[in-house]
Design an enzyme around this catalytic site. Structure first.
Site, PDB file in Angstrom:
ATOM      1  N   LYS A  45       0.950  -1.429   0.247  1.00  0.00           N
ATOM      2  CA  LYS A  45       0.119   0.143  -0.072  1.00  0.00           C
ATOM      3  C   LYS A  45       1.198   1.192   0.244  1.00  0.00           C
ATOM      4  O   LYS A  45       0.197   2.207   0.451  1.00  0.00           O
ATOM      5  CB  LYS A  45      -1.269  -0.083   1.034  1.00  0.00           C
ATOM      6  CG  LYS A  45      -1.273  -1.219   1.471  1.00  0.00           C
ATOM      7  CD  LYS A  45      -2.593  -1.387  -0.544  1.00  0.00           C
ATOM      8  CE  LYS A  45      -3.446  -0.970  -1.039  1.00  0.00           C
ATOM      9  NZ  LYS A  45      -3.370  -2.033  -1.533  1.00  0.00           N
ATOM     10  N   HIS A 100       7.605  -6.868  -2.926  1.00  0.00           N
ATOM     11  CA  HIS A 100       6.821  -6.716  -0.728  1.00  0.00           C
ATOM     12  C   HIS A 100       7.548  -7.381  -0.271  1.00  0.00           C
ATOM     13  O   HIS A 100       7.598  -6.467   0.816  1.00  0.00           O
ATOM     14  CB  HIS A 100       5.955  -7.139  -0.633  1.00  0.00           C
ATOM     15  CG  HIS A 100       4.519  -6.219  -1.748  1.00  0.00           C
ATOM     16  ND1 HIS A 100       4.718  -5.017  -2.002  1.00  0.00           N
ATOM     17  CD2 HIS A 100       3.458  -6.558  -1.408  1.00  0.00           C
ATOM     18  CE1 HIS A 100       3.237  -5.005  -2.569  1.00  0.00           C
ATOM     19  NE2 HIS A 100       2.428  -6.091  -2.326  1.00  0.00           N
ATOM     20  N   SER A 130      -4.595   3.154   4.161  1.00  0.00           N
ATOM     21  CA  SER A 130      -5.360   2.775   2.307  1.00  0.00           C
ATOM     22  C   SER A 130      -5.021   0.801   2.615  1.00  0.00           C
ATOM     23  O   SER A 130      -5.875   0.573   2.317  1.00  0.00           O
ATOM     24  CB  SER A 130      -3.443   2.553   1.903  1.00  0.00           C
ATOM     25  OG  SER A 130      -4.182   1.926   0.785  1.00  0.00           O
TER      26      SER A 130
HETATM   27  S1  PPS Z   1      -0.640  -2.581  -2.869  1.00  0.00           S
HETATM   28  O1  PPS Z   1      -2.084  -3.736  -2.895  1.00  0.00           O
HETATM   29  O2  PPS Z   1       0.384  -3.331  -1.979  1.00  0.00           O
HETATM   30  O3  PPS Z   1      -0.099  -3.831  -4.188  1.00  0.00           O
HETATM   31  O4  PPS Z   1      -1.183  -1.831  -3.401  1.00  0.00           O
HETATM   32  P1  PPS Z   1       0.200  -0.739  -3.346  1.00  0.00           P
HETATM   33  O5  PPS Z   1      -0.025  -0.991  -5.309  1.00  0.00           O
HETATM   34  O6  PPS Z   1       1.152  -0.068  -3.139  1.00  0.00           O
HETATM   35  O7  PPS Z   1      -0.519   1.075  -3.069  1.00  0.00           O
HETATM   36  C1  PPS Z   1      -2.089   1.497  -3.214  1.00  0.00           C
HETATM   37  C2  PPS Z   1      -1.530   2.866  -2.944  1.00  0.00           C
HETATM   38  O8  PPS Z   1      -1.329   3.245  -3.584  1.00  0.00           O
HETATM   39  C3  PPS Z   1      -2.083   4.815  -5.013  1.00  0.00           C
HETATM   40  N1  PPS Z   1      -1.843   4.996  -6.068  1.00  0.00           N
HETATM   41  C4  PPS Z   1      -1.180   6.282  -6.531  1.00  0.00           C
HETATM   42  N2  PPS Z   1      -1.309   7.539  -6.076  1.00  0.00           N
HETATM   43  C5  PPS Z   1      -0.965   8.582  -6.621  1.00  0.00           C
HETATM   44  N3  PPS Z   1      -1.136   8.465  -7.883  1.00  0.00           N
HETATM   45  C6  PPS Z   1      -1.000   6.862  -8.841  1.00  0.00           C
HETATM   46  N4  PPS Z   1      -0.583   6.606  -9.375  1.00  0.00           N
HETATM   47  C7  PPS Z   1      -1.168   5.791  -7.949  1.00  0.00           C
HETATM   48  N5  PPS Z   1      -1.464   5.059  -8.203  1.00  0.00           N
HETATM   49  C8  PPS Z   1      -2.015   4.101  -7.476  1.00  0.00           C
HETATM   50  C9  PPS Z   1      -3.873   3.882  -4.316  1.00  0.00           C
HETATM   51  O9  PPS Z   1      -4.808   4.660  -5.058  1.00  0.00           O
HETATM   52  C10 PPS Z   1      -3.498   3.453  -3.385  1.00  0.00           C
HETATM   53  O10 PPS Z   1      -3.132   4.179  -1.995  1.00  0.00           O
HETATM   54  P2  PPS Z   1      -4.645   4.871  -1.171  1.00  0.00           P
HETATM   55  O11 PPS Z   1      -4.415   5.868  -0.163  1.00  0.00           O
HETATM   56  O12 PPS Z   1      -5.722   4.045  -0.926  1.00  0.00           O
HETATM   57  O13 PPS Z   1      -5.779   5.927  -2.053  1.00  0.00           O
END
Ligand code: PPS
Length: 288
Positions: A45, A100, A130
């Site tokens: 996340k 991860h 998140s």
């Molecule tokens: S996972 O399940 O561990 O693979 O999740 P991960 O991709 O690491 O994290 C998900 C969060 O990243 C946000 N996200 C983004 N934020 C800003 N810009 C872009 N382009 C973007 N892409 C993914 C996603 O919205 C999740 O955060 P939250 O706070 O829940 O919105």
């Protein structure tokens, strides 16, 4: 389903059975890193799928074909997940991966190779928020319980891939030298073109400003939310229920302010601070 039915335990860490198996973890250990492999290491996340969008574009100079034709999980697979064995032979060099894994679980060939790593760190309060919503929408994970209950698990490291502080400490304390670049999710939110320039320089790409602008546009939260190869809409609702909470949920820094009570914040801050007090690095954001 109980926690035993949903998760496997390996070397003290919990992994969801839906996407991981003892075989996939063994496959990861036996994976042969090539010197030109690039891995984004991201605690859950903290920006993993964002890096699955960014890396192919930075590596190929902005050709949108991979992000428009290959689902993120096959385009830049997770080192530890079952899919890797199925797609590894299709990956063109330079290969991009995400993981991860904490540092100590990286396979032997990683250490003997020259493969580069981009470590993305996110404010742990936003990571927890998140993750809380992700546990509500992903049917293959245990429901998070109350926010208090989930916070307790998060701080004790009884969550996927263990404690946030252990992950950060492990990856901060490597002897990888110039093979590793550190960046934060918050820097990426604040100025994505600047973050892309840093990544491009680190990876020895000489991207033009035009390419940087194009990549930033296609890796924005809004564009990714509409990219069916990246927004998990290809996944059945009984597996990830986007009506409960979309995977690309808010994409901002600081959403924790809408979730933590002053008491929760005090507990959270004191635990994290204590666990990092003897470290030589400091966090780029105030924990309060
Ligand atoms: S996972 O399940 O561990 O693979 O999740 P991960 O991709 O690491 O994290 C998900 C969060 O990243 C946000 N996200 C983004 N934020 C800003 N810009 C872009 N382009 C973007 N892409 C993914 C996603 O919205 C999740 O955060 P939250 O706070 O829940 O919105």
């Amino acid at each position: 389903m109980s926690s035993e039915e949903k998760y496997i335990l390996d070397r003290g860490l919990m992994f969801p059975k839906e996407t991981h198996s003892l075989e996939s973890l063994k496959f990861a250990q036996e994976y042969t890193f090539k010197d030109d492999d690039v891995t984004a290491v991201v605690y859950p996340k903290s920006g993993t799928i964002w890096m699955q969008e960014i890396l192919p574009l930075v590596l190929n100079g902005g050709d949108l074909t991979p992000i428009h034709s290959i689902p993120n999980w096959d385009r830049v697979p997770w080192l530890e997940e079952k899919r890797l064995a199925l797609v590894v032979d299709n990956l063109a060099s330079p290969r991009a991966l995400v993981t991860h894994f904490p540092y100590h679980l990286m396979p032997p060939s990683f250490h003997t190779s020259k493969a580069k790593v981009i470590y993305v760190m996110r404010n742990p309060k936003d990571v927890m928020v998140s993750s809380y919503y992700f546990h509500k929408m992903a049917e293959f994970l245990e429901p998070p319980g109350t926010f208090d209950e989930f916070m307790e698990k998060f701080l004790e490291g009884k969550v996927l891939f263990g404690k946030w502080t252990d992950h950060v400490k492990g990856w901060r304390g490597t002897d990888l030298g110039d093979r590793i670049m550190h960046i934060t999710y918050e820097e990426m939110v604040q100025d994505l073109p600047a973050a892309l320039r840093r990544m491009s320089d680190f990876l020895g790409r000489n991207l033009s400003e035009e390419a940087i602008r194009k990549i930033a546009e296609h890796c924005s939260f809004k564009t990714m939310k509409n990219n069916r190869m990246s927004n998990f809409s290809l996944v059945p609702k009984n597996y990830m229920n986007s009506d409960t909470s979309p995977f690309l949920r808010k994409g901002v820094a600081g959403d924790w302010k809408n979730h933590f009570s002053p008491e929760q914040l005090a507990i959270f801050t004191s635990v994290i601070r204590k666990e990092l007090e003897s470290e030589s690095f400091s966090l780029p954001w105030s924990l309060d």
